[in-house]
Design a protein around this motif. Structure first.
Motif, PDB file in Angstrom:
ATOM      1  N   MET A 138      -2.047  -4.857   7.372  1.00 49.33           N
ATOM      2  CA  MET A 138      -2.800  -4.473   8.594  1.00 49.33           C
ATOM      3  C   MET A 138      -2.176  -4.799   9.648  1.00 49.33           C
ATOM      4  O   MET A 138      -1.858  -6.197   9.725  1.00 49.33           O
ATOM      5  CB  MET A 138      -4.224  -5.076   8.338  1.00 49.33           C
ATOM      6  N   ALA A 139      -1.870  -4.109  10.727  1.00 48.16           N
ATOM      7  CA  ALA A 139      -1.199  -4.627  11.787  1.00 48.16           C
ATOM      8  C   ALA A 139      -1.952  -4.573  13.205  1.00 48.16           C
ATOM      9  O   ALA A 139      -3.017  -3.596  13.340  1.00 48.16           O
ATOM     10  CB  ALA A 139      -0.089  -3.563  12.167  1.00 48.16           C
ATOM     11  N   GLN A 140      -1.942  -5.449  13.951  1.00 49.79           N
ATOM     12  CA  GLN A 140      -2.751  -5.686  15.399  1.00 49.79           C
ATOM     13  C   GLN A 140      -1.779  -6.555  16.152  1.00 49.79           C
ATOM     14  O   GLN A 140      -1.397  -7.569  15.801  1.00 49.79           O
ATOM     15  CB  GLN A 140      -3.996  -5.838  15.187  1.00 49.79           C
ATOM     16  N   GLY A 141      -1.849  -6.386  17.488  1.00 46.80           N
ATOM     17  CA  GLY A 141      -1.397  -7.476  18.162  1.00 46.80           C
ATOM     18  C   GLY A 141      -0.648  -6.906  19.649  1.00 46.80           C
ATOM     19  O   GLY A 141      -0.787  -5.637  19.850  1.00 46.80           O
ATOM     20  N   ASN A 142      -0.358  -8.005  20.353  1.00 44.26           N
ATOM     21  CA  ASN A 142       0.542  -7.683  21.896  1.00 44.26           C
ATOM     22  C   ASN A 142       1.494  -7.355  21.777  1.00 44.26           C
ATOM     23  O   ASN A 142       2.701  -8.086  20.893  1.00 44.26           O
ATOM     24  CB  ASN A 142       0.050  -9.067  22.645  1.00 44.26           C
ATOM     25  N   LEU A 143       2.192  -6.200  22.381  1.00 45.52           N
ATOM     26  CA  LEU A 143       3.562  -5.866  22.119  1.00 45.52           C
ATOM     27  C   LEU A 143       4.515  -6.710  23.140  1.00 45.52           C
ATOM     28  O   LEU A 143       4.187  -7.105  24.252  1.00 45.52           O
ATOM     29  CB  LEU A 143       3.589  -4.352  22.461  1.00 45.52           C
ATOM     30  N   ILE A 144       5.800  -6.875  22.539  1.00 41.38           N
ATOM     31  CA  ILE A 144       6.884  -7.314  23.415  1.00 41.38           C
ATOM     32  C   ILE A 144       7.860  -6.284  23.631  1.00 41.38           C
ATOM     33  O   ILE A 144       8.248  -5.642  22.462  1.00 41.38           O
ATOM     34  CB  ILE A 144       7.506  -8.531  22.736  1.00 41.38           C
ATOM     35  N   VAL A 145       7.928  -5.773  24.751  1.00 40.59           N
ATOM     36  CA  VAL A 145       8.933  -4.700  25.196  1.00 40.59           C
ATOM     37  C   VAL A 145       9.933  -5.201  26.017  1.00 40.59           C
ATOM     38  O   VAL A 145       9.926  -5.862  26.955  1.00 40.59           O
ATOM     39  CB  VAL A 145       8.314  -3.712  25.806  1.00 40.59           C
ATOM     40  N   GLY A 146      10.954  -4.863  25.517  1.00 40.17           N
ATOM     41  CA  GLY A 146      12.470  -5.530  26.336  1.00 40.17           C
ATOM     42  C   GLY A 146      12.862  -4.448  27.549  1.00 40.17           C
ATOM     43  O   GLY A 146      13.507  -5.086  28.248  1.00 40.17           O
ATOM     44  N   GLY A 147      12.230  -3.318  27.597  1.00 37.97           N
ATOM     45  CA  GLY A 147      12.774  -2.565  28.794  1.00 37.97           C
ATOM     46  C   GLY A 147      11.517  -2.260  29.746  1.00 37.97           C
ATOM     47  O   GLY A 147      10.405  -2.623  29.493  1.00 37.97           O
ATOM     48  N   PHE A 148      11.859  -1.925  30.711  1.00 36.01           N
ATOM     49  CA  PHE A 148      10.942  -1.632  31.801  1.00 36.01           C
ATOM     50  C   PHE A 148      11.444  -0.029  32.617  1.00 36.01           C
ATOM     51  O   PHE A 148      12.751   0.364  32.822  1.00 36.01           O
ATOM     52  CB  PHE A 148      10.519  -2.613  32.843  1.00 36.01           C
ATOM     53  N   GLY A 149      10.529   0.205  33.357  1.00 39.06           N
ATOM     54  CA  GLY A 149      10.916   1.555  34.211  1.00 39.06           C
ATOM     55  C   GLY A 149      10.124   1.716  35.496  1.00 39.06           C
ATOM     56  O   GLY A 149       9.029   1.037  35.491  1.00 39.06           O
ATOM     57  N   ALA A 150      10.733   2.298  36.560  1.00 44.77           N
ATOM     58  CA  ALA A 150      10.068   2.382  37.771  1.00 44.77           C
ATOM     59  C   ALA A 150      10.223   3.795  38.159  1.00 44.77           C
ATOM     60  O   ALA A 150      11.430   4.434  38.190  1.00 44.77           O
ATOM     61  CB  ALA A 150      10.472   1.263  38.775  1.00 44.77           C
TER      62      ALA A 150
END
Length: 367
Positions: A138-150
């Motif tokens: 079972m999965a759940q949690g806060n994501l860690i995202v290495g990229g971003f956009g504007a």
């Protein structure tokens, strides 16, 4: 242009080093002891207006309705949800061997719709299933995202890395383990990572020398059968002894690998060339447009016009021929081709031509 210097450095270092002993754990794996793939579908919430555009992605709205229904919230039939902070995602993970209920594993979360970014989002409780359709985590949690956009109002956009994919370390809890044949007793099968009859024979010989004659026997070029204790605790100690034995693996066959897209050429240690003469030269054709202005004489009534003119220049580099003696080694091949000044693309053509005339004693692999 000289051939890539890194290629020569790697090649010469390879030639200067002999074959070193490797541990059995680096050469083979135990049959049946492997990881299993898990996959799931869920929702990421809490996004800052970068979620799915539900007017185009209908399954996100449907998934949100189903989730709310599970909590007793029934949306009226005529109401269309328009959330911008929700994204439909797929979740995948690797369930390692011997994983027990209660342990945690890492998961990767990827957008399925048109969400612009998952940064700042949280994955809601999602079951992860195996190929048999059963839930294993079972999965759940806060994501860690290495990229971003504007993105600007005029349509301009700047994106760094991939903001539509993220990871959650220890984001899933194992609910069910996968049985494996290790604890069933009986012989253990070692499967080599790279099939080789010489290596299989040497692994069996090393095991018999360390433990006793008749303990191991090669089944084929990739598998070795080893008689092991039936008691689980003794099997663990036995495998610990096996995987730390050192074996001199068999040398790789003569092979040349060419990546035609990047110009990378890797030549194996045992590549040999039969007697052959190679001539190398290049023909360069340069076409330059030099239009001229045609001016009519005064009072002639003519009009000024542009007259096309093209200059063609052909240059042929001086061809050089080099001779390969019988049984030429890898180092001599590298020196000869380097002296000619062949570029990576030219080297590929030379090697293919040598293979066609039967002068190259190696397998030629073009990627």
């Amino acid at each position: 242009m000289k051939i890539i210097q890194t290629f020569f450095i790697i090649t010469l270092l390879w030639l200067s080093q002999g074959v070193q002993a490797e541990r059995v754990k680096d050469l083979a794996a135990i049959a049946g002891v492997r990881s299993n793939q898990l996959v799931g579908y869920g929702l990421v919430v809490g996004l800052s207006g970068t979620g799915d555009q539900v007017t185009q992605i209908s399954y996100t709205r449907q998934s949100l309705r189903n989730m709310l229904r599970e909590f007793g919230i029934i949306m009226p039939p005529g109401v269309n949800l328009q959330p911008k902070n929700v994204a439909a995602v797929s979740i995948h993970a690797q369930l390692p061997p011997f994983a027990k209920p209660g342990q945690s594993i890492d998961i990767t979360v990827s957008s399925l719709g048109n969400a612009k970014s998952l940064r700042g989002g949280s994955l809601l409780l999602t079951p992860l299933k195996g190929a048999d359709g059963r839930v294993y985590a079972m999965a759940q949690g806060n994501l860690i995202v290495g990229g971003f956009g504007a993105e600007g109002n005029d349509g301009s956009r700047v994106t760094v890395n991939i903001p539509s994919t993220g990871r959650i370390p220890n984001g899933a809890t194992v609910e069910r383990g996968v049985p494996n044949p290790f604890s069933n007793g009986g012989p253990i099968i070692l499967n080599l990572h790279a099939a080789d009859f010489t290596t299989a024979n040497r692994v069996a010989a090393a095991i018999n020398s360390a433990i006793g004659a008749g303990t191991a026997r090669p089944l084929d070029g990739a598998s070795i059968q080893v008689n092991a204790p039936a008691v689980p605790a003794q099997r663990v100690s036995f495998v610990s002894l096996l995987e730390n034995l050192e074996v001199d693996p068999g040398e790789a066959p003569a092979k040349i690998v060419i990546n035609s897209r990047t110009g990378t050429v890797v030549i194996g240690q045992h590549v040999r060339v039969q007697p052959a003469a190679v001539s190398h030269g290049r023909l360069t054709v340069t076409i330059t447009a030099n239009p001229a202005i045609s001016q009519p004489p005064p009072l002639s009534g003519g009009q000024t016009a542009v007259v096309p003119r093209t200059d063609i220049d052909i240059q042929e580099e001086g061809s050089r021929m080099f001779l390969f003696a019988p049984g030429v080694s890898l180092g001599e091949i590298v020196r000869a081709v380097n002296q000619v000044g062949a570029a990576p693309g030219d080297l590929v053509a030379i090697l293919e031509a040598l293979k066609q005339v039967g002068a190259l004693s190696a397998e030629l692999v073009v990627l």
